[in-house]
Scaffold this motif. Structure first.
Motif, PDB file in Angstrom:
ATOM      1  N   LYS A 159      52.276 -27.417 -26.330  1.00  0.00           N
ATOM      2  CA  LYS A 159      52.177 -27.316 -24.882  1.00  0.00           C
ATOM      3  C   LYS A 159      53.133 -26.252 -24.368  1.00  0.00           C
ATOM      4  O   LYS A 159      54.262 -26.138 -24.838  1.00  0.00           O
ATOM      5  CB  LYS A 159      52.492 -28.673 -24.234  1.00  0.00           C
ATOM      6  CG  LYS A 159      52.394 -28.684 -22.704  1.00  0.00           C
ATOM      7  CD  LYS A 159      52.670 -30.059 -22.151  1.00  0.00           C
ATOM      8  CE  LYS A 159      52.614 -30.068 -20.622  1.00  0.00           C
ATOM      9  NZ  LYS A 159      51.291 -29.667 -20.113  1.00  0.00           N
ATOM     10  N   LEU A 160      52.670 -25.483 -23.385  1.00  0.00           N
ATOM     11  CA  LEU A 160      53.471 -24.431 -22.780  1.00  0.00           C
ATOM     12  C   LEU A 160      53.881 -24.837 -21.360  1.00  0.00           C
ATOM     13  O   LEU A 160      53.046 -25.263 -20.561  1.00  0.00           O
ATOM     14  CB  LEU A 160      52.679 -23.130 -22.716  1.00  0.00           C
ATOM     15  CG  LEU A 160      52.300 -22.485 -24.054  1.00  0.00           C
ATOM     16  CD1 LEU A 160      51.370 -21.309 -23.818  1.00  0.00           C
ATOM     17  CD2 LEU A 160      53.545 -22.041 -24.804  1.00  0.00           C
ATOM     18  N   THR A 161      55.156 -24.685 -21.079  1.00  0.00           N
ATOM     19  CA  THR A 161      55.673 -24.876 -19.726  1.00  0.00           C
ATOM     20  C   THR A 161      56.475 -23.632 -19.374  1.00  0.00           C
ATOM     21  O   THR A 161      57.493 -23.352 -20.013  1.00  0.00           O
ATOM     22  CB  THR A 161      56.562 -26.126 -19.632  1.00  0.00           C
ATOM     23  OG1 THR A 161      55.831 -27.271 -20.086  1.00  0.00           O
ATOM     24  CG2 THR A 161      57.009 -26.357 -18.197  1.00  0.00           C
ATOM     25  N   VAL A 162      56.019 -22.884 -18.359  1.00  0.00           N
ATOM     26  CA  VAL A 162      56.656 -21.619 -17.999  1.00  0.00           C
ATOM     27  C   VAL A 162      57.028 -21.668 -16.513  1.00  0.00           C
ATOM     28  O   VAL A 162      56.213 -22.054 -15.675  1.00  0.00           O
ATOM     29  CB  VAL A 162      55.719 -20.424 -18.271  1.00  0.00           C
ATOM     30  CG1 VAL A 162      56.471 -19.112 -18.057  1.00  0.00           C
ATOM     31  CG2 VAL A 162      55.155 -20.488 -19.684  1.00  0.00           C
ATOM     32  N   TYR A 163      58.255 -21.280 -16.212  1.00  0.00           N
ATOM     33  CA  TYR A 163      58.710 -21.343 -14.831  1.00  0.00           C
ATOM     34  C   TYR A 163      59.775 -20.273 -14.570  1.00  0.00           C
ATOM     35  O   TYR A 163      60.313 -19.661 -15.502  1.00  0.00           O
ATOM     36  CB  TYR A 163      59.291 -22.729 -14.515  1.00  0.00           C
ATOM     37  CG  TYR A 163      60.450 -23.129 -15.397  1.00  0.00           C
ATOM     38  CD1 TYR A 163      61.766 -22.798 -15.074  1.00  0.00           C
ATOM     39  CD2 TYR A 163      60.226 -23.837 -16.578  1.00  0.00           C
ATOM     40  CE1 TYR A 163      62.831 -23.154 -15.892  1.00  0.00           C
ATOM     41  CE2 TYR A 163      61.280 -24.196 -17.403  1.00  0.00           C
ATOM     42  CZ  TYR A 163      62.578 -23.862 -17.052  1.00  0.00           C
ATOM     43  OH  TYR A 163      63.622 -24.205 -17.878  1.00  0.00           O
ATOM     44  N   GLY A 164      60.048 -20.042 -13.286  1.00  0.00           N
ATOM     45  CA  GLY A 164      61.082 -19.093 -12.879  1.00  0.00           C
ATOM     46  C   GLY A 164      61.513 -19.399 -11.452  1.00  0.00           C
ATOM     47  O   GLY A 164      60.972 -20.289 -10.790  1.00  0.00           O
ATOM     48  N   MET A 165      62.497 -18.645 -10.955  1.00  0.00           N
ATOM     49  CA  MET A 165      63.029 -18.843  -9.608  1.00  0.00           C
ATOM     50  C   MET A 165      62.573 -17.688  -8.714  1.00  0.00           C
ATOM     51  O   MET A 165      62.656 -16.519  -9.103  1.00  0.00           O
ATOM     52  CB  MET A 165      64.553 -18.896  -9.642  1.00  0.00           C
ATOM     53  CG  MET A 165      65.118 -19.916 -10.631  1.00  0.00           C
ATOM     54  SD  MET A 165      64.764 -21.626 -10.193  1.00  0.00           S
ATOM     55  CE  MET A 165      65.768 -21.804  -8.721  1.00  0.00           C
ATOM     56  N   ASP A 166      62.095 -18.046  -7.499  1.00  0.00           N
ATOM     57  CA  ASP A 166      61.678 -16.999  -6.576  1.00  0.00           C
ATOM     58  C   ASP A 166      62.874 -16.478  -5.776  1.00  0.00           C
ATOM     59  O   ASP A 166      64.031 -16.854  -6.032  1.00  0.00           O
ATOM     60  CB  ASP A 166      60.561 -17.501  -5.656  1.00  0.00           C
ATOM     61  CG  ASP A 166      60.996 -18.674  -4.785  1.00  0.00           C
ATOM     62  OD1 ASP A 166      62.222 -18.920  -4.661  1.00  0.00           O
ATOM     63  OD2 ASP A 166      60.128 -19.346  -4.214  1.00  0.00           O
TER      64      ASP A 166
ATOM     65  N   ILE B 251      54.411 -20.949 -13.673  1.00  0.00           N
ATOM     66  CA  ILE B 251      53.682 -19.725 -14.006  1.00  0.00           C
ATOM     67  C   ILE B 251      52.475 -20.092 -14.858  1.00  0.00           C
ATOM     68  O   ILE B 251      52.591 -20.851 -15.818  1.00  0.00           O
ATOM     69  CB  ILE B 251      54.595 -18.739 -14.767  1.00  0.00           C
ATOM     70  CG1 ILE B 251      55.821 -18.394 -13.911  1.00  0.00           C
ATOM     71  CG2 ILE B 251      53.828 -17.472 -15.138  1.00  0.00           C
ATOM     72  CD1 ILE B 251      56.850 -17.548 -14.641  1.00  0.00           C
ATOM     73  N   ASP B 252      51.302 -19.548 -14.486  1.00  0.00           N
ATOM     74  CA  ASP B 252      50.086 -19.802 -15.251  1.00  0.00           C
ATOM     75  C   ASP B 252      50.126 -19.071 -16.586  1.00  0.00           C
ATOM     76  O   ASP B 252      50.646 -17.946 -16.683  1.00  0.00           O
ATOM     77  CB  ASP B 252      48.847 -19.348 -14.464  1.00  0.00           C
ATOM     78  CG  ASP B 252      48.592 -20.223 -13.244  1.00  0.00           C
ATOM     79  OD1 ASP B 252      49.014 -21.398 -13.256  1.00  0.00           O
ATOM     80  OD2 ASP B 252      47.975 -19.725 -12.283  1.00  0.00           O
ATOM     81  N   THR B 253      49.563 -19.703 -17.593  1.00  0.00           N
ATOM     82  CA  THR B 253      49.495 -19.090 -18.924  1.00  0.00           C
ATOM     83  C   THR B 253      48.037 -18.952 -19.360  1.00  0.00           C
ATOM     84  O   THR B 253      47.186 -19.768 -19.000  1.00  0.00           O
ATOM     85  CB  THR B 253      50.246 -19.926 -19.968  1.00  0.00           C
ATOM     86  OG1 THR B 253      49.767 -21.280 -19.944  1.00  0.00           O
ATOM     87  CG2 THR B 253      51.739 -19.935 -19.673  1.00  0.00           C
ATOM     88  N   VAL B 254      47.760 -17.909 -20.114  1.00  0.00           N
ATOM     89  CA  VAL B 254      46.429 -17.663 -20.675  1.00  0.00           C
ATOM     90  C   VAL B 254      46.559 -17.772 -22.191  1.00  0.00           C
ATOM     91  O   VAL B 254      47.339 -17.040 -22.815  1.00  0.00           O
ATOM     92  CB  VAL B 254      45.896 -16.265 -20.287  1.00  0.00           C
ATOM     93  CG1 VAL B 254      44.508 -16.049 -20.870  1.00  0.00           C
ATOM     94  CG2 VAL B 254      45.875 -16.124 -18.770  1.00  0.00           C
TER      95      VAL B 254
ATOM     96  N   VAL C 214      41.740 -18.489 -22.039  1.00  0.00           N
ATOM     97  CA  VAL C 214      41.520 -19.394 -20.934  1.00  0.00           C
ATOM     98  C   VAL C 214      42.837 -19.773 -20.267  1.00  0.00           C
ATOM     99  O   VAL C 214      43.879 -19.846 -20.927  1.00  0.00           O
ATOM    100  CB  VAL C 214      40.776 -20.664 -21.434  1.00  0.00           C
ATOM    101  CG1 VAL C 214      41.578 -21.376 -22.489  1.00  0.00           C
ATOM    102  CG2 VAL C 214      40.450 -21.602 -20.296  1.00  0.00           C
ATOM    103  N   ASN C 215      42.774 -19.977 -18.945  1.00  0.00           N
ATOM    104  CA  ASN C 215      43.942 -20.484 -18.222  1.00  0.00           C
ATOM    105  C   ASN C 215      44.167 -21.936 -18.614  1.00  0.00           C
ATOM    106  O   ASN C 215      43.414 -22.820 -18.209  1.00  0.00           O
ATOM    107  CB  ASN C 215      43.726 -20.386 -16.711  1.00  0.00           C
ATOM    108  CG  ASN C 215      43.952 -18.986 -16.188  1.00  0.00           C
ATOM    109  OD1 ASN C 215      43.011 -18.330 -15.761  1.00  0.00           O
ATOM    110  ND2 ASN C 215      45.176 -18.516 -16.205  1.00  0.00           N
ATOM    111  N   ALA C 216      45.190 -22.192 -19.412  1.00  0.00           N
ATOM    112  CA  ALA C 216      45.473 -23.543 -19.878  1.00  0.00           C
ATOM    113  C   ALA C 216      46.930 -23.603 -20.324  1.00  0.00           C
ATOM    114  O   ALA C 216      47.624 -22.580 -20.395  1.00  0.00           O
ATOM    115  CB  ALA C 216      44.541 -23.927 -21.031  1.00  0.00           C
ATOM    116  N   ASP C 217      47.391 -24.798 -20.625  1.00  0.00           N
ATOM    117  CA  ASP C 217      48.785 -24.953 -21.056  1.00  0.00           C
ATOM    118  C   ASP C 217      48.891 -25.514 -22.472  1.00  0.00           C
ATOM    119  O   ASP C 217      49.956 -25.957 -22.887  1.00  0.00           O
ATOM    120  CB  ASP C 217      49.556 -25.836 -20.077  1.00  0.00           C
ATOM    121  CG  ASP C 217      48.953 -27.230 -19.945  1.00  0.00           C
ATOM    122  OD1 ASP C 217      47.975 -27.533 -20.653  1.00  0.00           O
ATOM    123  OD2 ASP C 217      49.467 -28.013 -19.138  1.00  0.00           O
ATOM    124  N   GLN C 218      47.770 -25.503 -23.215  1.00  0.00           N
ATOM    125  CA  GLN C 218      47.778 -25.938 -24.608  1.00  0.00           C
ATOM    126  C   GLN C 218      47.391 -24.751 -25.492  1.00  0.00           C
ATOM    127  O   GLN C 218      46.390 -24.082 -25.227  1.00  0.00           O
ATOM    128  CB  GLN C 218      46.777 -27.083 -24.827  1.00  0.00           C
ATOM    129  CG  GLN C 218      47.053 -28.338 -24.014  1.00  0.00           C
ATOM    130  CD  GLN C 218      48.161 -29.182 -24.618  1.00  0.00           C
ATOM    131  OE1 GLN C 218      48.495 -29.043 -25.782  1.00  0.00           O
ATOM    132  NE2 GLN C 218      48.733 -30.065 -23.816  1.00  0.00           N
TER     133      GLN C 218
END
Length: 228
Positions: free
Chosen positions: A174-181, A189-192, A104-108
């Motif tokens: 908890k997941l926190t994902v990010y990057g620079m465009d 960034i979405d996580t599954v 599922v698309n979630a951050d936990q």
């Protein structure tokens, strides 16, 4: 003034009590129906000034508007009943997911001590300096740096250790994902994540939601994969 004795066979007293308690029968109607409107219209015609008769076109217009309003009210009631029925049907169908393993698309995410955890990420565009932050209730426990990634899916693996190399306890993280465009702007960034469905409910907005083993509530469209 004489007092009427109260007894089980005193029909006058019982009838008086019933009439006093049943206020709905005596209360006038709050709304005018089409029949009431026609009676008012007839009365208005009978009492109009013969020297200044009313325009009959107005009568037809008013009657048409009354009919349209009544039809709209009936249609709204039917639509509400249909919506309630569809929601109930959707809940019953979704109930089969209870106890199922899902992606599922979630951050936990749920982690088991001593075992690696795979993280699925979905990038809408190429990003650089991609970073995965894994946190518990006390704060970040591990950061994973992935450099530059193209658009699509990426699957980093967390070995289950903290920054010092010690295995972390089993539990929810908890997941926190990010990057620079390409404009050097920060993008999330979405996580599954894998989880299990514990219950199904209807949210405040009428949407059916699933409560995961992590306690997080997600809408059904967030579920990407289902397994036994």
């Amino acid at each position: 003034m004489a007092t009427l004795p109260i007894s089980s066979d005193n029909t006058d007293y019982m009838q008086a009590m019933q009439q006093a308690g049943n206020t709905n029968k005596a209360a006038p109607k709050d709304e005018l129906g089409q029949a009431d409107f026609l009676r008012l219209l007839t009365t208005q015609l009978q009492n109009q000034d013969p020297n200044k008769p009313m325009d009959p076109t107005n009568f037809v217009t008013d009657l048409t508007q009354m009919s349209q309003l009544e039809s709209t009210n009936k249609m709204n009631s039917s639509m509400q009943a249909m919506t309630a029925g569809l929601q109930s049907m959707q809940v019953m169908q979704s109930a089969s997911l209870i106890g199922k393993n899902v992606q599922v698309n979630a951050d936990q995410m749920t982690h088991t001590q001593g075992e690696p955890s795979q993280i699925r990420m979905e990038l809408d565009q190429p990003l650089k300096d991609v970073t995965v932050v894994i946190s518990d209730e006390s704060g970040p426990v591990r950061e994973i740096f992935m450099d530059d990634l193209n658009a699509g899916e990426a699957n980093p693996i967390w070995d289950g250790n903290d920054e010092a190399g010690n295995p972390v306890a089993s539990g929810e993280y908890k997941l926190t994902v990010y990057g620079m465009d390409d404009k050097d702007e920060l993008q999330s960034i979405d996580t599954v994540v894998p989880s299990q469905v514990n219950s199904i409910a209807i949210g405040d907005d009428g949407a059916v939601t699933a409560t995961l083993a992590t306690g997080e509530r997600v809408k059904m469209e967030k579920i990407r994969e289902i397994s036994a």
